[in-house]
Write an enzyme that holds these catalytic residues in place. Structure first.
Site, PDB file in Angstrom:
ATOM      1  N   LYS A 231     -38.415  -3.083  -8.728  1.00 13.64           N
ATOM      2  CA  LYS A 231     -37.296  -1.921  -8.939  1.00 13.64           C
ATOM      3  C   LYS A 231     -37.246  -1.737 -10.216  1.00 13.64           C
ATOM      4  CE  LYS A 231     -35.233  -2.311  -4.418  1.00 13.64           C
ATOM      5  NZ  LYS A 231     -34.116  -2.643  -3.455  1.00 13.64           N
ATOM      6  N   ARG A 268     -37.579  -9.916  -0.184  1.00 17.38           N
ATOM      7  CA  ARG A 268     -38.554  -8.945   0.223  1.00 17.38           C
ATOM      8  C   ARG A 268     -39.247  -8.438  -0.648  1.00 17.38           C
ATOM      9  NH1 ARG A 268     -37.888  -3.381   0.315  1.00 17.38           N
ATOM     10  NH2 ARG A 268     -38.467  -2.238   2.125  1.00 17.38           N
TER      11      ARG A 268
HETATM   12  N1  PMM Z   1     -35.042  -1.859  -0.927  1.00 21.10           N
HETATM   13  C1  PMM Z   1     -35.750  -0.608  -0.428  1.00 21.10           C
HETATM   14  C2  PMM Z   1     -36.001  -0.520   1.046  1.00 21.10           C
HETATM   15  N2  PMM Z   1     -35.514  -1.386   1.945  1.00 21.10           N
HETATM   16  N3  PMM Z   1     -34.154  -3.428   2.522  1.00 21.10           N
HETATM   17  C3  PMM Z   1     -33.729  -4.210   2.376  1.00 21.10           C
HETATM   18  N4  PMM Z   1     -33.051  -5.150   3.185  1.00 21.10           N
HETATM   19  N5  PMM Z   1     -33.232  -4.515   0.800  1.00 21.10           N
HETATM   20  C4  PMM Z   1     -33.864  -3.883  -0.255  1.00 21.10           C
HETATM   21  O1  PMM Z   1     -33.396  -4.237  -1.305  1.00 21.10           O
HETATM   22  C5  PMM Z   1     -34.452  -2.560   0.150  1.00 21.10           C
HETATM   23  C6  PMM Z   1     -34.856  -2.663   1.573  1.00 21.10           C
HETATM   24  C7  PMM Z   1     -36.190   0.137  -1.698  1.00 21.10           C
HETATM   25  O2  PMM Z   1     -37.369   0.458  -1.340  1.00 21.10           O
HETATM   26  P1  PMM Z   1     -38.878  -0.295  -1.176  1.00 21.10           P
HETATM   27  O3  PMM Z   1     -39.069  -0.340   0.078  1.00 21.10           O
HETATM   28  O4  PMM Z   1     -39.993   0.482  -2.146  1.00 21.10           O
HETATM   29  O5  PMM Z   1     -38.592  -1.656  -1.966  1.00 21.10           O
END
Ligand code: PMM
Length: 296
Positions: A231, A268
């Site tokens: 991020k 994640r």
């Molecule tokens: N961040 C993204 C997408 N989904 N889900 C959860 N639970 N937590 C997060 O911080 C989160 C998410 C942002 O985009 P990315 O898929 O490119 O990391």
């Protein structure tokens, strides 16, 4: 392959020491989108996406989190039809191959299709707020779910990044989100919470939340998943727009170790291998100190 307990309470996280010794889950991010901020466009081809899912499992992923709608700051919404077409073939194939799958969606319709296909988790970045049918669906199916801190859709979320005390407000808003989920009939034992780094939060907010993870986790008393991977607030640490992927992943893995040391349930991430090692280091360190390290 990980065998999943029926509830996280069964997982034995009852004392600080036990939490420190439980493995920290690693979720591999698989975005089947053209525009996600770090892996957008890489996995639009379903064969490539499925191969990447398997690679992440080989690198140590406990769960592969499949998403078909970008939530990058400013992103416009994807239609339901497009989201289904992107996600479902990949969900079907990875489930058939025995992979533990999560679906990253704000739409009950997509979640229902993925659950029918065998997905084990629903990861809703809106915490059930974007689609009124989501919480009733999760209650009816008894599915494990991730409820993330969210203040609104990506298009306008930067205007909502205002806090007097970000840690206290995120904790309180997550508490209310969990209350709504429980009122809808979802068992507390099925809920994992996520502070939503980068969602209606600027860099300073993200760091304050990370610094207070141990407090957030103990106040909520629920498993916490953290998504810091690649991020912007991490990219800024390693050269900004010119940062290499390797440096962004090194920064991500460092955060993964600290998240694990703070006793969180999972991370994640895009680069599964580095974070799989990092979470072991973090947990080992916190268990050696006789409890949980408090991340400064
Ligand atoms: N961040 C993204 C997408 N989904 N889900 C959860 N639970 N937590 C997060 O911080 C989160 C998410 C942002 O985009 P990315 O898929 O490119 O990391």
């Amino acid at each position: 392959m990980v065998s999943w307990p029926d509830t996280w309470a069964d997982h034995g996280h009852s004392t600080a020491q036990e939490t420190a010794e439980a493995p920290c889950q690693v979720w591999g991010v698989l975005n089947v989108t053209p525009d996600s901020f770090s892996d957008g466009g890489k996995h639009l081809d379903h064969d490539v996406a499925v191969a990447r899912g398997h690679q992440m499992v080989a690198e140590g992923a406990d769960v592969v989190d499949i998403g078909g709608e970008s939530t990058r700051p400013g992103a416009r919404r994807t239609t339901l039809e497009v989201e289904i077409a992107r996600v479902m073939p990949v969900v079907h194939r990875l489930v058939a191959d025995g992979v533990v799958v999560s679906v990253d969606t704000m739409r009950a319709h997509v979640a229902a299709a993925a659950i029918d296909a065998g997905a084990r988790f629903v990861n809703d970045v809106s915490g059930g707020a974007a689609d009124p049918a989501m919480l009733p669906l999760l209650a009816a199916t008894g599915q494990h779910c991730v409820l993330m801190h969210w203040r609104g859709h990506s298009e306008g979320m930067s205007t909502k990044a205002h806090y007097r005390d970000v840690l206290a407000e995120v904790t309180l808003e997550l508490e209310r989100c969990v209350d709504r989920a429980v009122a809808a009939g979802i068992a507390t034992e099925r809920i994992i919470v996520d502070p939503g780094l980068g969602f209606a939060k600027d860099s300073r907010h993200n760091w304050e939340v990370l610094g207070g993870l141990h407090r957030l986790r103990t106040s909520l008393g629920l498993p916490v998943l953290v998504g810091a991977s690649r991020k912007r607030f991490l990219t800024e640490m390693v050269g900004g727009a010119d940062a290499s992927l390797q440096d962004r992943d090194t920064a991500t893995a460092s955060v993964s170790a600290l998240v694990a040391a703070a006793g969180c349930w999972g991370v994640r991430v895009h680069d599964v291998r580095a974070s799989s090692i990092a979470v072991h280091v973090g947990r080992r360190m916190s268990s050696s100190t006789g409890g949980l390290a408090t991340v400064p």
